[in-house]
Motif scaffolding. Structure first.
Motif, mmCIF file in Angstrom:
data_model
loop_
_atom_site.group_PDB
_atom_site.id
_atom_site.type_symbol
_atom_site.label_atom_id
_atom_site.label_comp_id
_atom_site.label_asym_id
_atom_site.label_seq_id
_atom_site.Cartn_x
_atom_site.Cartn_y
_atom_site.Cartn_z
ATOM 1 N N UNK A 34 0.839 -1.192 0.000
ATOM 2 C CA UNK A 34 0.000 0.000 0.000
ATOM 3 C C UNK A 34 0.874 1.242 0.000
ATOM 4 N N UNK A 35 0.580 2.171 -0.906
ATOM 5 C CA UNK A 35 1.299 3.430 -0.954
ATOM 6 C C UNK A 35 0.613 4.481 -0.102
ATOM 7 N N UNK A 36 1.225 5.649 0.004
ATOM 8 C CA UNK A 36 0.666 6.719 0.815
ATOM 9 C C UNK A 36 -0.498 7.392 0.096
ATOM 10 N N UNK A 37 -1.565 7.671 0.829
ATOM 11 C CA UNK A 37 -2.744 8.327 0.258
ATOM 12 C C UNK A 37 -2.378 9.682 -0.337
ATOM 13 N N UNK A 38 -2.933 9.967 -1.520
ATOM 14 C CA UNK A 38 -2.656 11.250 -2.177
ATOM 15 C C UNK A 38 -3.894 12.137 -2.210
ATOM 16 N N UNK A 39 -5.021 11.623 -2.684
ATOM 17 C CA UNK A 39 -6.251 12.410 -2.743
ATOM 18 C C UNK A 39 -6.361 13.223 -4.021
ATOM 19 N N UNK A 40 -7.607 13.505 -4.453
ATOM 20 C CA UNK A 40 -7.844 14.371 -5.606
ATOM 21 C C UNK A 40 -7.871 13.684 -6.949
ATOM 22 N N UNK A 41 -7.704 12.363 -6.986
ATOM 23 C CA UNK A 41 -7.669 11.636 -8.268
ATOM 24 C C UNK A 41 -9.096 11.353 -8.741
ATOM 25 N N UNK A 42 -9.401 11.702 -9.981
ATOM 26 C CA UNK A 42 -10.731 11.468 -10.527
ATOM 27 C C UNK A 42 -10.864 10.081 -11.136
ATOM 28 N N UNK A 43 -9.835 9.644 -11.890
ATOM 29 C CA UNK A 43 -9.906 8.344 -12.560
ATOM 30 C C UNK A 43 -8.731 7.477 -12.151
ATOM 31 N N UNK A 44 -8.946 6.180 -12.202
ATOM 32 C CA UNK A 44 -7.912 5.222 -11.811
ATOM 33 C C UNK A 44 -6.849 5.104 -12.894
ATOM 34 N N UNK A 45 -5.599 5.094 -12.467
ATOM 35 C CA UNK A 45 -4.477 4.971 -13.407
ATOM 36 C C UNK A 45 -3.587 3.815 -12.991
ATOM 37 N N UNK A 46 -3.127 3.052 -13.971
ATOM 38 C CA UNK A 46 -2.217 1.929 -13.719
ATOM 39 C C UNK A 46 -0.923 2.200 -14.480
ATOM 40 N N UNK A 47 0.112 2.552 -13.732
ATOM 41 C CA UNK A 47 1.415 2.825 -14.333
ATOM 42 C C UNK A 47 2.286 1.584 -14.223
ATOM 43 N N UNK A 48 3.080 1.309 -15.265
ATOM 44 C CA UNK A 48 3.865 0.078 -15.267
ATOM 45 C C UNK A 48 5.181 0.257 -15.997
ATOM 46 N N UNK A 49 6.153 -0.473 -15.535
ATOM 47 C CA UNK A 49 7.417 -0.595 -16.249
ATOM 48 C C UNK A 49 7.163 -1.507 -17.447
ATOM 49 N N UNK A 50 7.644 -1.160 -18.668
ATOM 50 C CA UNK A 50 7.318 -1.946 -19.866
ATOM 51 C C UNK A 50 7.437 -3.460 -19.726
ATOM 52 N N UNK A 51 8.448 -4.009 -19.007
ATOM 53 C CA UNK A 51 8.520 -5.479 -18.891
ATOM 54 C C UNK A 51 7.299 -6.096 -18.197
ATOM 55 N N UNK A 52 6.513 -5.265 -17.503
ATOM 56 C CA UNK A 52 5.377 -5.781 -16.745
ATOM 57 C C UNK A 52 4.047 -5.416 -17.403
ATOM 58 N N UNK A 53 4.065 -5.205 -18.698
ATOM 59 C CA UNK A 53 2.853 -4.791 -19.405
ATOM 60 C C UNK A 53 1.727 -5.829 -19.255
ATOM 61 N N UNK A 54 2.075 -7.118 -19.419
ATOM 62 C CA UNK A 54 1.048 -8.165 -19.320
ATOM 63 C C UNK A 54 0.420 -8.188 -17.929
ATOM 64 N N UNK A 55 1.231 -7.946 -16.918
ATOM 65 C CA UNK A 55 0.724 -7.907 -15.552
ATOM 66 C C UNK A 55 -0.220 -6.725 -15.379
ATOM 67 N N UNK A 56 0.189 -5.566 -15.887
ATOM 68 C CA UNK A 56 -0.641 -4.369 -15.769
ATOM 69 C C UNK A 56 -1.980 -4.564 -16.486
ATOM 70 N N UNK A 57 -1.946 -5.211 -17.644
ATOM 71 C CA UNK A 57 -3.176 -5.434 -18.395
ATOM 72 C C UNK A 57 -4.105 -6.377 -17.637
ATOM 73 N N UNK A 58 -3.539 -7.392 -16.969
ATOM 74 C CA UNK A 58 -4.371 -8.294 -16.188
ATOM 75 C C UNK A 58 -5.000 -7.549 -15.009
ATOM 76 N N UNK A 59 -4.198 -6.744 -14.324
ATOM 77 C CA UNK A 59 -4.717 -5.988 -13.186
ATOM 78 C C UNK A 59 -5.785 -5.008 -13.641
ATOM 79 N N UNK A 60 -5.634 -4.472 -14.837
ATOM 80 C CA UNK A 60 -6.604 -3.502 -15.350
ATOM 81 C C UNK A 60 -7.999 -4.105 -15.484
#
Length: 506
Positions: free
Chosen positions: A404-430
């Protein structure tokens, strides 16, 4: 003077003396409690993560719920501990960590030892400056206590780490140093232990066999790693579990009355650091007395299922799915044989209808390496528990390295950032977060999910916040519990009423 007048005067005198006695005792009791209160050190709750596993839900309003207590042994040599522990002064580590789960029925308890060398993800933790660190993967468990390099250690960071690891919410955290161990053993006139072999190493001399120890020798017995059996930390944990069992037996034999508990509390509080919820002597005594109905035979100690690491030599990996089953049993308030205490709702009776956010069952399975990808979940809204719910959804799909990361607040839409080698993982999580935006972030070394206002978690229920296991969703996370106790649990468990000389590595 008439006889009736004399009787009245005698009665008044007796009443007066009784009143003085009562007030004196009450005053002494108040003074003693005040003394204990001034002994106790508390740690700042501001370092506890804002995103935490959910609190258990009782079967009815006012019903009892389980209590989870994190017991940490600090090996700091500061504040007069050097003469007991040896070594150099400086920042201490939490070389002893036991998660004590007291069941809602207050008739059973389990103490889980977490090996100090276990490789874990240390989540975001607060530094003395007030800044928060980034999550760190593949770190030794006892390193969490040193984050910020404070002389008092960082118990809040260790608590955050245990909560992220287990999915269990810690109600209390207690840190005891060498002086505390020595003082408590002396307060109860010693603890019966068993030494598995003659020891003459590192200035520690102990004879093989049963014996009673207290004070500095008790610290030596608990702390020493070399000279005992195979010199391993696992062997040391077995001795610590046997020691705690004997200590509980001794306290139970003396009773849970105030005359028994207060001297022990006096000894303990001089070397304890606790969370604010246990920050008074009365709270400590009340908690101790709440445990008096638990029989020794209904207390079990277990070492989290482990094996030597294949990633880092000399380190320890937790064994999946056995350890996931262990955490699940505790989250559901089940004894280690899978039996429910009846005090919490049974997740098995909950609806198993899939939610729209679940990935297709026909999706290509991810490899074990992909499921070990570091994933950080950030609450981008500020709603309490949002990141915990999101991380639970991710873990339920088999991802084992979720922080768990630190709460930021103010985000309207969910974003999934990923290092390119983990693209398949990010797509599954999406697939768990419909509408989330995928963003490449080279060099980020994993996947970061920042939850926005568009995230609508499933309604909270008994199984909310349940972490998952490596591999596809399995019985360790969803569905029926496995029949029988996994070998990784049975092989590492001992009942508190076991003979002190049994199952020690010698």
């Amino acid at each position: 003077m008439s006889s009736s007048s004399r009787r009245r005067r005698v009665i008044r005198t007796v009443i007066g003396l009784a009143a003085v006695l009562v007030l004196s005792v009450a005053g002494a009791g108040a003074w003693f409690y005040h003394r204990l209160d001034t002994n106790i050190t508390t740690f700042d709750a501001g370092g506890v993560a804002t995103e935490r596993p959910p609190a258990p839900v009782p079967t009815a309003p006012g019903a009892s719920v389980p209590v989870n207590v994190l017991l940490l042994g600090s090996d700091t040599r500061n504040d007069g501990n050097a003469d007991l522990g040896g070594g150099d002064e400086g920042v201490g580590h939490s070389d002893t960590a036991i998660l004590l789960h007291v069941y809602a029925d207050r008739k059973h308890a389990v103490g889980v030892s977490i090996p100090r060398d276990t490789l874990v993800t240390i989540p975001s933790c607060r530094l003395p400056s007030g800044d928060w660190t980034k999550p760190r993967t593949n770190q030794m468990f006892n390193e969490a206590f040193t984050i910020g390099e404070s002389e008092q250690g960082n118990p809040a960071c260790t608590q955050n780490t245990v909560e992220a690891l287990t999915g269990l919410r810690m109600d209390h955290t207690i840190v005891v140093d060498f002086k505390g161990v020595a003082a408590m053993t002396e307060a109860i006139n010693g603890v019966d232990v068993c030494v598995p072999n003659d020891v003459n190493s590192h200035n520690i001399k102990l004879k093989k066999g049963p014996q009673k120890i207290s004070g500095p020798p008790a610290v030596d017995y608990l702390r020493a790693r070399y000279g005992f059996g195979d010199n391993s930390d696992i062997g040391r944990m077995k001795r610590q579990q046997a020691f705690l069992s004997s200590m509980i037996r001794k306290i139970q034999s003396q009773g849970f009355s105030l005359p028994t508990l207060l001297p022990l509390a006096d000894a303990a509080t001089r070397s304890l650091t606790v969370d604010e919820g246990l920050g008074t002597a009365m709270k400590l005594v009340d908690f101790a007395q709440s445990l008096q109905q638990i029989k020794l035979s209904d207390i079990t100690f277990v070492t989290a299922p482990w094996r030597f690491s294949t990633v880092q030599s000399g380190r320890i990996d937790l064994v999946h799915p056995d350890v996931d089953t262990l955490w699940r049993l505790l989250r559901e308030d089940r004894t280690l044989d899978g039996q429910a205490t009846g005090e919490l709702p049974d997740p098995a009776s909950a609806s198993a209808t899939p939610t729209a956010s679940e990935p297709s069952p026909t999706a290509t399975p991810l490899s074990a390496e992909q499921l070990a990808t570091p994933v950080t979940v950030v609450n981008g809204v500020g709603t309490d528990g949002l990141a915990g719910r999101g991380s639970a959804a991710i873990r339920a799909q088999g991802f084992q390295n979720v922080a768990l990361g630190q709460t930021t607040g103010g985000r309207l839409s969910t974003e999934i950032a990923y290092d390119p080698p983990f693209k398949a993982v990010a797509e599954r999580i999406a697939t768990l977060f419909p509408g989330a935006r995928l963003t490449e972030e080279p060099g980020s070394e994993g996947v970061t999910v920042t939850l926005g206002r568009d995230y609508r978690p499933a309604p909270a229920g008994p199984a909310a916040g349940t972490p998952g296991t490596p591999g596809a969703p399995s019985a360790a996370t969803t569905g029926p519990l496995p029949t029988g106790i996994p070998s990784g649990i049975t092989e590492n468990a001992r009942s508190a009423d076991t003979d002190p000389c049994s199952d020690l590595i010698g």
